[in-house]
Enzyme design. Structure first.
Site, PDB file in Angstrom:
ATOM      1  N   ASP A  72       0.776  -1.498   0.051  1.00  0.00           N
ATOM      2  CA  ASP A  72      -0.053  -0.118  -0.161  1.00  0.00           C
ATOM      3  C   ASP A  72       0.828   1.405   0.014  1.00  0.00           C
ATOM      4  O   ASP A  72       0.258   2.258  -0.653  1.00  0.00           O
ATOM      5  CB  ASP A  72      -1.016   0.084   1.231  1.00  0.00           C
ATOM      6  CG  ASP A  72      -0.290  -0.332   2.514  1.00  0.00           C
ATOM      7  OD1 ASP A  72       0.852  -0.645   2.723  1.00  0.00           O
ATOM      8  OD2 ASP A  72      -1.100  -0.404   3.608  1.00  0.00           O
ATOM      9  N   ASP A 450       3.425   1.302  13.524  1.00  0.00           N
ATOM     10  CA  ASP A 450       2.830  -0.073  13.497  1.00  0.00           C
ATOM     11  C   ASP A 450       3.504  -0.881  14.330  1.00  0.00           C
ATOM     12  O   ASP A 450       3.038  -1.974  14.942  1.00  0.00           O
ATOM     13  CB  ASP A 450       2.441  -0.638  12.176  1.00  0.00           C
ATOM     14  CG  ASP A 450       1.696   0.317  11.500  1.00  0.00           C
ATOM     15  OD1 ASP A 450       0.651   0.786  12.009  1.00  0.00           O
ATOM     16  OD2 ASP A 450       1.567   0.521  10.261  1.00  0.00           O
TER      17      ASP A 450
END
Length: 733
Positions: A72, A450
């Site tokens: 992404d 993350d």
């Protein structure tokens, strides 16, 4: 992983989507990670191992061992079967084209094995640039580029849906490109130009548009994500002549079939399998289904393995959608689908060998081996079979070789039981902080979005300790080392069991602060320790004051004079001194009483941008460097009382220091900035009098403005934070 921004609707003016072809510099895929750059530098990734959302994997149907992978925010890769690793294909994308590092879709030509196409564009928002299509005749070793007049959204909702790019099964010169806001585009010259074509569905504000394109024989099917799932708003269309599109008769309706996510065609049985969900994902799905269409007679069959909505053992609801879909090219009626967003019972792959009449969950007997990427243990928990599973692929030359992408890795199996990350070469972390300690076992500590903080005892293998635990962070927001006591490190971040921690062994092991300010849970920000580790200073965003601690986080006191939202910087020599740059007013603030009070010093240094960066030269007191982006680089040698503009560059985005060159008395400087027209990576060995570019056009990695640091023990080695390609490190060849 990598939360997307809200999408918007764009209106295609006329047939505008045509674009001129632009030649790109040669990008030697196999060699670019190891061969020296023209600058004389060799560039490689500091290995973490995946760490990002794998949105698509595509095996070539005609070539054994050839596959492509998309992410992404971190570009595309090609599988090198001989070397058992993925080769990055888009590292040549530069600073100005940062939005093209997200891959919306990819396509291969079954009749021409060397051809590959990429549709690029990370965001479809007004502030983002338009998308582009790359086309290659040599498997991504070199590219030609077509700039589009529409926007794509590789990091927006629906980014794990099917490939929106397809080579027409009847004509290799024809490409179809599905967009989110601008309908369907078509190229008849192998991607050199695109034009809008008539399509029976109208885009809406949801920002999904065409969710998939798939060939079933000579017919092309298109999924449509802007439907409400009713018969009045079809979500699956087809064309048999390449000119007119029609809704597929008898298609499923209802909430569980609102958005077509993925599709795969079994050429042996002539059946098309389609996975559906009530939302595009990867988040937000709570219902879904799997259906198959027998293309010879138009009959639809519901073959959903397990219906969402059942009760769980803890009294909850088993809610999820369906995502990935792949068929076995060698065995008729064999298909694999995935659940997605199934947080309670954990996502799985279901496999059927009888056309969907019966299914087996591959997770139930799966044996996971994550020893190559230990961070997947998530601080001591058992590794999960997957989440955000929307990319599923089945090797057309090996029926037992299945791969599936997750929010952090790509798992693969060769026997349908034993699974391990098949991720070598893929690095997708968005890096926020870097520290290269002056001593100790590790040359690098990194803080990421993350996956928190990692301790890199080696640069060539994923850290054996995985993510820093106690507590485990999702995204790291701060990382700081005591300059005169490098064994002491502190970190901050988003976590469920605390937002700050300290280490007394250089980052190997951690302990949470005994207490933390109440605001830390909702707004953890940058943190700094002074040079001897006796004082901590923690920032919590522009809406909150800063806090200080003089007892290793046992107690905290509000610092009312601290500029809200500023990132604290400790003086490398004097333990009583801290600095903070107020980006809203362009004022440098300093403390000489161990962070208890701050006073304004130099002002008028520009304002209004939160990405300005202040750094302190190691081994010197009051030697400050201020990167003001396109307003240049400034230096103070009096603790921020005055600043002088550095004339050798006109733009500076981030600056760091490393070991001095032989015979030099000042540390080497490393900068992402501009000395001429191009934004690049530079080194100076003469106190910023002159700069040498040390990357080249094959090694650019999009936006690299977060942070940079040299190695204090090895002259010439530099670590660069990228936004999607992990930590890049360079050394003179």
């Amino acid at each position: 992983m990598h939360a997307s921004r809200l999408s918007r609707r764009a209106v295609l003016a006329g047939t505008a989507a045509a674009a001129a072809a632009v030649s790109l510099p040669v990008t030697q895929g196999v060699a670019q990670a190891a061969t020296p750059a023209k600058s004389g530098y060799r560039w490689r990734n500091a290995v973490q191992g995946g760490t990002g959302f794998i949105t698509g994997v595509l095996f070539h149907p005609s070539v054994k061992g050839l596959a492509y992978l998309r992410t992404d925010i971190g570009g595309a890769y090609r599988w090198d079967d001989r070397r058992d690793r993925w080769i990055p294909l888009t590292d040549h994308i530069g600073w100005d084209d940062w939005n093209l590092l997200g891959v919306e879709a990819m396509a291969v030509d079954p009749a021409h094995p060397n051809r590959v196409y990429l549709a690029l564009g990370t965001y479809a928002q007004p502030w983002a640039g338009n998308g582009a299509v790359l086309r290659s005749e040599d498997r991504g070793a070199t590219w030609k580029r077509t700039d589009l007049t529409v926007k794509l959204g590789a990091n927006e909702d629906g980014r794990g849906c099917g490939e929106r790019l397809l080579v027409d099964p009847r004509d290799s010169d024809t490409l179809w490109l599905g967009t989110r806001h601008d309908g369907l585009l078509k190229s008849t010259d192998r991607g050199a130009t695109f034009k809008a074509v008539s399509f029976p569905a109208a885009p809406s504000a949801t920002g999904q548009g065409v969710t998939l394109l798939v060939a079933a024989g000579r017919t092309v099917y298109a999924g449509w994500g802007d439907s409400d799932g009713s018969a009045a708003q079809p979500n699956l269309y087809r064309t048999s002549d390449g000119a007119t599109w029609e809704p597929v008769p008898g298609q499923p309706t209802g909430t569980a079939a609102r958005v077509p996510i993925r599709a795969a065609y079994d050429k042996h049985t002539r059946e098309l399998y389609v996975t559906y969900a009530n939302a595009p994902g990867p988040n937000g799905q709570s219902d879904g289904s799997v259906h198959k269409l027998r293309t010879t007679n138009g009959k639809w069959t519901d073959v959903t393995p397990v219906k969402p909505g059942g009760a769980t053992s803890d009294g909850g609801t088993d809610s999820f959608g369906y995502g990935g879909c792949a068929v076995d090219a060698r065995r008729p009626g064999t298909v694999v689908v995935s659940t997605n967003n199934r947080w309670s019972l954990i996502d799985t792959l279901y496999r059927s060998t009888d056309g969907g009449r019966t299914w087996t969950s591959l997770k139930d007997k799966a044996v996971l081996d994550v020893s190559e990427t230990p961070y997947l243990n998530w601080g001591g928990d058992k590794p999960k079979f997957g989440w955000w599973i929307q990319a599923v692929a089945l090797d057309p030359y090996d029926s037992r070789h299945v791969v599936h992408g997750t929010g952090a890795t790509l798992y693969g199996t060769r026997d349908l039981k034993h699974w391990a990350p098949q991720i070598r070469g893929v690095e997708e972390a968005s890096i926020r902080q870097l520290i290269s300690p002056p001593a100790g076992a590790a040359h690098l500590l990194s803080g990421s979005g993350d996956i928190g903080v990692m301790y890199h005892e080696r640069l060539t293998a994923s850290p054996s300790r995985g993510m820093a635990s106690n507590p485990v962070f999702g995204t790291a927001t701060g990382l700081s080392l005591a300059a005169a006591k490098p064994s002491y490190v502190v970190r901050a971040g988003w976590g469920d069991n605390g937002n700050g921690a300290f280490s007394n062994d250089g980052g190997k092991t951690w302990s949470p602060f005994n207490t933390q300010p109440d605001v830390a849970k909702s707004a953890p920000g940058p943190i700094a320790t002074n040079t001897d580790g006796s004082v901590l200073l923690w920032s919590f965003g522009t809406a909150n004051p800063g806090y200080g601690s003089a007892d290793n986080g046992a107690t905290w006191a509000e610092v009312t004079s601290y500029p809200k939202g500023a990132a604290p910087v400790a003086d490398p020599v004097d333990p009583a001194r801290f600095y903070a740059f107020d980006t809203t007013t362009g004022t440098l603030h300093a403390s000489t009483d161990s962070g208890r009070t701050f006073t304004a010093r130099a002002s008028g240094l520009n304002s209004g941008d939160t990405e300005f960066q202040l750094t302190a030269a190691p081994g010197r007191s009051g030697d400050l460097w201020l990167s003001l982006k396109w307003n240049g680089l400034y230096r103070s040698t009096d603790g921020g009382a005055t600043f002088t503009k550095v004339s050798s560059c006109w733009a500076s985005y981030t600056l760091g220091f490393g070991k001095a060159a032989e015979g030099a008395s000042y540390p080497a400087l490393y900068m992402v900035g501009s000395t001429e027209s191009i934004t690049a990576v530079y080194r100076s060995d003469d106190e910023a009098k002159t700069w040498t570019r040390i990357n080249d056009d094959r090694h650019q990695w999009g936006w690299i403005g977060a942070t940079i640091t040299g190695d204090p023990r090895i002259h010439g080695r530099v670590y660069i934070a990228t936004n999607g390609r992990g930590v890049q490190y360079g050394e003179p060849a």
